[in-house]
Scaffold this motif. Structure first.
Motif, PDB file in Angstrom:
ATOM      1  N   TYR A  75       2.095   3.555   0.685  1.00  0.00           N
ATOM      2  CA  TYR A  75       2.470   4.677   1.543  1.00  0.00           C
ATOM      3  C   TYR A  75       3.407   5.586   0.762  1.00  0.00           C
ATOM      4  O   TYR A  75       4.392   5.115   0.179  1.00  0.00           O
ATOM      5  CB  TYR A  75       3.174   4.194   2.816  1.00  0.00           C
TER       6      TYR A  75
ATOM      7  N   GLY B  89      10.364   4.845   6.862  1.00  0.00           N
ATOM      8  CA  GLY B  89       9.305   5.722   6.387  1.00  0.00           C
ATOM      9  C   GLY B  89       9.758   6.723   5.348  1.00  0.00           C
ATOM     10  O   GLY B  89       9.027   7.658   5.019  1.00  0.00           O
TER      11      GLY B  89
ATOM     12  N   TYR C 255       8.079  -0.637   6.082  1.00  0.00           N
ATOM     13  CA  TYR C 255       8.121   0.705   6.657  1.00  0.00           C
ATOM     14  C   TYR C 255       9.306   0.836   7.604  1.00  0.00           C
ATOM     15  O   TYR C 255      10.026   1.832   7.595  1.00  0.00           O
ATOM     16  CB  TYR C 255       6.811   1.015   7.388  1.00  0.00           C
TER      17      TYR C 255
ATOM     18  N   GLY D  42       2.567  11.506   2.743  1.00  0.00           N
ATOM     19  CA  GLY D  42       2.288  11.236   4.141  1.00  0.00           C
ATOM     20  C   GLY D  42       1.092  10.341   4.393  1.00  0.00           C
ATOM     21  O   GLY D  42       0.779  10.029   5.547  1.00  0.00           O
ATOM     22  N   LYS D  43       0.411   9.890   3.327  1.00  0.00           N
ATOM     23  CA  LYS D  43      -0.776   9.050   3.499  1.00  0.00           C
ATOM     24  C   LYS D  43      -0.471   7.573   3.231  1.00  0.00           C
ATOM     25  O   LYS D  43       0.362   7.232   2.394  1.00  0.00           O
ATOM     26  CB  LYS D  43      -1.892   9.506   2.563  1.00  0.00           C
ATOM     27  N   PHE D  44      -1.199   6.713   3.938  1.00  0.00           N
ATOM     28  CA  PHE D  44      -1.115   5.256   3.813  1.00  0.00           C
ATOM     29  C   PHE D  44      -2.505   4.780   3.436  1.00  0.00           C
ATOM     30  O   PHE D  44      -3.446   4.907   4.231  1.00  0.00           O
ATOM     31  CB  PHE D  44      -0.654   4.673   5.150  1.00  0.00           C
TER      32      PHE D  44
ATOM     33  N   PRO E 261       2.322   4.339  10.070  1.00  0.00           N
ATOM     34  CA  PRO E 261       1.280   5.241   9.558  1.00  0.00           C
ATOM     35  C   PRO E 261      -0.096   4.615   9.713  1.00  0.00           C
ATOM     36  O   PRO E 261      -0.245   3.393   9.702  1.00  0.00           O
ATOM     37  CB  PRO E 261       1.665   5.405   8.085  1.00  0.00           C
TER      38      PRO E 261
END
Length: 280
Positions: free
Chosen positions: A42, A86, A81, A22-24, A12
């Protein structure tokens, strides 16, 4: 995790702003506002506030080591990750510099402050983002692999935070670390490492390494009465990547090996699925 997946993972991209699915992002703990100390977070695409309690994986990064491509920075982490595909909440924890103003890119910095950061922030993050408190992984690469035990099992208080443990390349107590105050002489360092390892209890532990060059398995078996909770995954990163440098890895000593499909990733993801089954 779909252990048979042939997907190549894409890391990401670090962004600014508040955490969201969905954000890092980078986050500063309230105790360190006004400093350059921070961790990364994350949240998977299927994360929802108040929704299903997802597994969470905390990570300690390797040292600053340009030869291998390791930056030593929390934002340069990759192991957690890859290990979680993920699909887990993923946090890269900092090492706090002496004086508490920055993240430390080589070794532990202020050891006590680094451990205290985990003691305060691991429970806080689990609560704030609704992670599964029965599925808390601690992983680390290189320096971080040593830190899994050296920091994560440092005392009874911090040791109780984790459900399962994963190291890649290096392990606490195996060799002397010159130029440090904590890693030499080997006899004294190893005595402490043995005491830390005993705090593990019977919790699941996966030891991954590029080849069997450290003698980790022999050391663990010489220390503990039972190693039934251990899995030793020795493999070749050259076999995974084909050659170096690779777009994902500068050298064989890398924490990005789980981004590519391989028999070794399949073994790892099966192990992680089994750990989650135990947590239910």
């Amino acid at each position: 995790l779909d252990a048979a997946s042939q997907e190549t993972l894409t890391a990401p991209v670090l962004s600014k702003g508040k955490p969201a699915a969905g954000k890092f992002v980078t986050l500063t703990a309230q105790e360190y506002v006004g400093t350059e100390v921070f961790h990364t977070l994350y949240l998977p695409g299927n994360w929802k506030k108040g929704g299903e309690r997802l597994p969470i994986i905390f990570e300690y990064t390797g040292n600053y080591f340009p030869k291998s491509g390791s930056t030593g920075e929390v934002e340069g982490a990759g192991l957690g990750y890859g290990l979680s595909g993920g699909q887990y909440i993923w946090v890269s924890l900092p090492y706090i510099s002496e004086g508490g103003r920055d993240n430390q890119v080589t070794w532990w910095g202020d050891e006590a402050a680094t451990i205290a950061y985990a003691k305060v922030n691991v429970p806080r993050i689990i609560e704030e983002y609704g992670a599964n408190p029965n599925a808390v992984f601690l992983c680390g690469f290189s320096r971080g692999a040593i830190g899994v035990n050296y920091l994560g099992l440092h005392d009874d208080e911090v040791a109780k935070l984790w459900t399962a443990f994963i190291t890649h390349d290096h392990f606490d107590g195996i060799k002397e670390w010159g130029g440090t105050s904590w890693g030499k002489p080997l006899e004294i360092y190893r005595t402490g490492a043995i005491e830390r390892l005993k705090r593990l209890g019977g919790r699941p532990y996966l030891v991954c390494q590029n080849g069997d060059k450290y003698g980790t398995e022999a050391f663990v078996k010489s220390v503990l009465k039972s190693v039934d909770n251990f899995t030793f995954n020795n493999f070749s990163t050259l076999e995974i990547f084909g050659s170096f440098p690779h777009p994902l890895a500068k050298a064989a000593h890398t924490d990005f090996w789980a981004y590519l499909p391989s028999d070794y990733r399949e073994l790892t993801w099966n192990w992680m699925n089994a750990v989650l089954d135990l947590s239910e």
